[in-house]
Enzyme design. Sequence first.
Site, short mmCIF file in Angstrom:
data_model
loop_
_atom_site.label_atom_id
_atom_site.label_comp_id
_atom_site.label_asym_id
_atom_site.label_seq_id
_atom_site.Cartn_x
_atom_site.Cartn_y
_atom_site.Cartn_z
N GLY A 37 0.79 -1.23 0.00
CA GLY A 37 0.00 0.00 0.00
C GLY A 37 0.82 1.27 0.00
N GLU A 64 2.72 -9.28 -10.63
CA GLU A 64 1.68 -9.35 -9.63
C GLU A 64 0.30 -9.16 -10.24
OE1 GLU A 64 2.97 -6.99 -6.41
OE2 GLU A 64 1.86 -8.16 -4.95
N HIS A 218 21.75 13.72 -4.31
CA HIS A 218 20.30 13.80 -4.23
C HIS A 218 19.96 14.51 -2.93
CE1 HIS A 218 20.23 10.65 -1.14
NE2 HIS A 218 21.20 10.10 -1.83
N THR A 279 -10.42 33.67 19.90
CA THR A 279 -11.64 33.77 19.10
C THR A 279 -12.32 35.11 19.37
OG1 THR A 279 -13.78 32.78 18.74
CG2 THR A 279 -12.85 32.46 20.93
N GLY A 280 -12.75 35.77 18.31
CA GLY A 280 -13.46 37.04 18.48
C GLY A 280 -12.60 38.26 18.61
N THR A 284 -10.61 37.40 11.56
CA THR A 284 -11.33 37.32 10.29
C THR A 284 -11.53 38.72 9.70
OG1 THR A 284 -12.41 35.29 10.98
CG2 THR A 284 -13.45 36.50 9.17
N GLU A 307 -12.97 28.06 8.51
CA GLU A 307 -13.73 28.04 9.75
C GLU A 307 -15.16 28.50 9.58
OE1 GLU A 307 -11.29 29.95 12.69
OE2 GLU A 307 -10.59 28.01 13.40
N LYS A 446 6.78 41.06 15.27
CA LYS A 446 7.95 40.83 14.43
C LYS A 446 7.66 41.36 13.05
CE LYS A 446 9.60 36.65 12.10
NZ LYS A 446 9.60 35.20 12.16
N SER A 450 12.34 45.24 8.67
CA SER A 450 11.79 46.58 8.82
C SER A 450 11.67 46.92 10.30
CB SER A 450 10.40 46.63 8.19
OG SER A 450 9.73 47.82 8.55
#
Lengths: 514, 93
Positions: A37, A64, A218, A279-280, A284, A307, A446, A450
């Site tokens: 697999g 196979e 590689h 949250t809040g 967003t 979300e 951060k 700058s």
Amino acid sequence: MCADQIERLPTGITGFDHIANGGLPKGRTTLVSGTAGSAKTVFAAQFLAAGIKRGEPGVFVTFEETPEALRRNMLGFGWDIARWEAEGMWAFVDVSPQPEEELVELGSYDLGALLARIEHAVRSIKAVRLSMDSLGAIFTRLNDSRVVRNELLRIVSTLRRLGVTAVLTAERTQEYGEIARYGVEEFVSDDVVILRNLLEDEKRRRTVEILKFRGTSHQKGSFPFTVIPGEGIHVIPLSAIELKQRSSSVRTTSGNAELDRMCGGGFFRDSIVLVSGATGTGKTLMATTFMAAGVRQNERSLLFAFEESRDQLFRNAIGWGIDFEQMERDGLLRVICNYPEVTSLEDQLIFMKAEIDRFRPQRVAVDSLSALERVATIKGFREFVIGLTSFIKHQEMAGLYTATTPTLLGGSSITEAHISTITDSIILLRYVELFGEMRRGLTVLKMRGSSHDKDIREFTIDSRGMHIGRPFRNISGILSGQFTHIAPSEIDRLSAMFRDEESSDTAQDKSTSG
Amino acid sequence: MSKIVLHLYIAGQTPRAERAISTLRQMIEHDLAGYDCELTIIDVLAHPQQAEEQKILATPTLIKSSPLPYRRVIGDLSSVKDLLNVLNLPPQS
């Protein structure tokens, strides 16, 4: 890439040639080993399919699966083997077990017939590539494994003589340990690739590692890959892309004039900003503003939302005076809402890259990364963020990610801890408890390349968006969530000590925002 | 009674091929003397396509296609006695 003496044959497997520094060693046989697999057969078939697309015919020796099963199974990847056979680009050497066959061994034998068939197939379609899948099956059918080993050695040296570049797959019994069963690695050990299908924290993770390419270079270590319909194996070559990131000094607006000023003149293009908060706190909103600002200056903007639903996002935006619907109609905005649980992170990354490639935005926002973190291991998540970040930075785009902190006051998120070194800028949004009232604070932690405002400033959110105001002066310990109020006299004393010039000219009226 | 049909696939005139052929000759001449028996020898080096069609893996390979049951034997057929046994020969009826 380096002064290699050994010529490479690009496999055409997405991302693999990156980690193989150009491809498989030409004219040699590479052992591809993996547990059941681990996508060995897909690798073997894709090696030929990719060759055919470059005009190089290939022979598939199957021990196979039957050719019928392979033709059927590989169609899902878009590989029409039957057509390629008709065109003389693909030939099978069918060594799959025959149902009526009951092999009786009487005396000693060799695999001269198999060798003759392989040589015949290679010559008749002028094959450049060859895949043999997989060795285990032949060892289980013939009793004398010493003979099989010797004969495989003969086949490999014949392939070398014919100038064919070959992939030979073999089984492993465990993910870490001996390279392959039956000691086959001893004779084709020049080049070894290992495919893994790991179970980490109950999540499946596929990785590919080039164990060795004799006498040539590689990339070291293992790289995640995924198997996707219509394409096949897709390797995500993290280190190979990480090195080539550019950075520019071109500034672009965050959509909030006060925030731009705090960042020393706006965000950098080709940079990623991480916005972290509970949250809040307005994450967003910040993503929404960032998108809208792009659209306003005629930049294409792409928002991945993990979300909130589309309806919710659009309603929120309207609440802040931003009409996402109109922006989408104008073709400048695209909002993609997705449940992160639907797919693995590897597939998610490929999906997002494809969307970015299609829409070609100048701005990308992801709201929020924490939602994606839930569906992956820490390592897998970090790789995802690195992969997405380097991809975005390559395209001369500005990116904004949001991350959710688990606690309301102070604290940092796992997301933050694992990706803060990857992003260029970090903005923290925090709740601040002030005399029994919840306020919001913002700081630029951060800003790579700058100078920036070091204050923790209070901000408010109203129907026109975010307004950044004065620094908190009489409270400390905001970032840790352990507030300590400082008496005004103490502030005066400290101010006098460090002569804070900024405080008077940066404190602005809250109502002036664009 | 049906004819005995045997095909022997070899890869060049190797010592193994020669041993297999001599065992078969001995079997046909002595043990199957009274039977209608046909033996075809195919060199896969000269006829790889036939090896492909019959899906021959090892050499020598002996195929008995008649009478049934169908039999496929690989190896240099070291002894006539074992070979008769494996091939279900001579036919019982």
